[in-house]
Scaffold this motif. Structure first.
Motif, PDB file in Angstrom:
ATOM      1  N   TYR A  79       0.860  -1.172   0.000  1.00 50.44           N
ATOM      2  CA  TYR A  79       0.000   0.000   0.000  1.00 50.44           C
ATOM      3  C   TYR A  79       0.905   1.233   0.000  1.00 50.44           C
ATOM      4  CZ  TYR A  79      -4.312  -2.591   1.205  1.00 50.44           C
ATOM      5  OH  TYR A  79      -5.408  -3.422   1.200  1.00 50.44           O
ATOM      6  N   LEU A  80       0.503   2.231  -0.749  1.00 51.50           N
ATOM      7  CA  LEU A  80       1.259   3.470  -0.817  1.00 51.50           C
ATOM      8  C   LEU A  80       0.401   4.633  -0.328  1.00 51.50           C
ATOM      9  CD1 LEU A  80       2.788   2.911  -4.354  1.00 51.50           C
ATOM     10  CD2 LEU A  80       4.004   2.725  -2.177  1.00 51.50           C
ATOM     11  N   VAL A  81       1.002   5.479   0.475  1.00 50.48           N
ATOM     12  CA  VAL A  81       0.342   6.700   0.919  1.00 50.48           C
ATOM     13  C   VAL A  81       1.290   7.862   0.645  1.00 50.48           C
ATOM     14  CG1 VAL A  81      -0.496   8.005   2.898  1.00 50.48           C
ATOM     15  CG2 VAL A  81      -1.074   5.617   2.676  1.00 50.48           C
ATOM     16  N   TYR A  82       0.722   8.948   0.138  1.00 54.96           N
ATOM     17  CA  TYR A  82       1.518  10.108  -0.215  1.00 54.96           C
ATOM     18  C   TYR A  82       1.036  11.329   0.587  1.00 54.96           C
ATOM     19  CZ  TYR A  82       2.392   7.113  -4.235  1.00 54.96           C
ATOM     20  OH  TYR A  82       2.721   6.053  -5.050  1.00 54.96           O
ATOM     21  N   LEU A  83       1.961  12.212   0.849  1.00 57.96           N
ATOM     22  CA  LEU A  83       1.619  13.497   1.443  1.00 57.96           C
ATOM     23  C   LEU A  83       2.249  14.576   0.573  1.00 57.96           C
ATOM     24  CD1 LEU A  83       0.169  14.845   3.862  1.00 57.96           C
ATOM     25  CD2 LEU A  83       2.417  15.004   4.965  1.00 57.96           C
ATOM     26  N   GLN A  84       1.415  15.247  -0.210  1.00 57.99           N
ATOM     27  CA  GLN A  84       1.869  16.361  -1.030  1.00 57.99           C
ATOM     28  C   GLN A  84       1.821  17.621  -0.180  1.00 57.99           C
ATOM     29  OE1 GLN A  84       3.040  16.436  -4.292  1.00 57.99           O
ATOM     30  NE2 GLN A  84       3.512  18.589  -3.825  1.00 57.99           N
ATOM     31  N   MET A  85       2.967  18.243  -0.012  1.00 56.34           N
ATOM     32  CA  MET A  85       3.066  19.426   0.849  1.00 56.34           C
ATOM     33  C   MET A  85       3.442  20.631   0.002  1.00 56.34           C
ATOM     34  SD  MET A  85       5.008  17.733   4.143  1.00 56.34           S
ATOM     35  CE  MET A  85       6.537  17.472   3.247  1.00 56.34           C
ATOM     36  N   ASN A  86       2.553  21.585  -0.073  1.00 54.64           N
ATOM     37  CA  ASN A  86       2.769  22.817  -0.840  1.00 54.64           C
ATOM     38  C   ASN A  86       2.817  24.015   0.095  1.00 54.64           C
ATOM     39  OD1 ASN A  86       2.600  21.275  -3.240  1.00 54.64           O
ATOM     40  ND2 ASN A  86       0.390  21.587  -3.346  1.00 54.64           N
ATOM     41  N   SER A  87       3.326  25.103  -0.423  1.00 52.14           N
ATOM     42  CA  SER A  87       3.414  26.355   0.351  1.00 52.14           C
ATOM     43  C   SER A  87       4.021  26.109   1.721  1.00 52.14           C
ATOM     44  CB  SER A  87       2.018  26.973   0.504  1.00 52.14           C
ATOM     45  OG  SER A  87       1.429  27.215  -0.757  1.00 52.14           O
TER      46      SER A  87
END
Length: 119
Positions: A79-87
């Motif tokens: 299983y893959l989980v991503y956290l896209q962090m902007n600004s």
């Protein structure tokens, strides 16, 4: 047992972006939720974001509108989980830990990945 491996941390300037990844392996079919915590020096570990198998998400107020959590459960072995962090802001600097909640109320943790936001 569930094993978690994070990647994607690093040094970024304020206003920049990073994407963290977490790969869960082992007894993945017992997992019903995954997410990210973070811990800054001298502070308690805090929940950043979570996502259930049904796709329900939850975010800390301090990251709403800037961070996005997503998952990919398509493979049978990981299983893959991503956290896209902007600004990103300097106050986002912390060690980020992936976690997975599985049956029998077990919580599993990754080893952590450092995110540093600094000019």
């Amino acid at each position: 047992q569930v094993q978690l491996v994070e990647s994607g941390g690093g040094l970024v300037q304020p206003g920049g972006s990073l994407r963290l990844s977490c790969a869960a392996s082992g007894s993945i079919f017992s997992i019903y939720a995954m997410g990210w915590y973070r811990q800054a020096p001298g502070k308690q570990r805090e929940l950043v974001a979570s996502i259930t198998n049904a796709g329900k998400t939850n975010y800390a107020g301090s990251v709403k509108g800037r961070f996005t959590i997503s998952r990919d459960n398509a493979k049978n072995t990981v299983y893959l989980v991503y956290l896209q962090m902007n600004s990103l802001k300097p106050e986002d600097t912390a060690v980020y830990y992936c976690y997975a909640d599985s049956s029998r109320n077990a919580r599993h943790w990754g080893q952590g990945t450092q995110v540093t936001v600094s000019s």
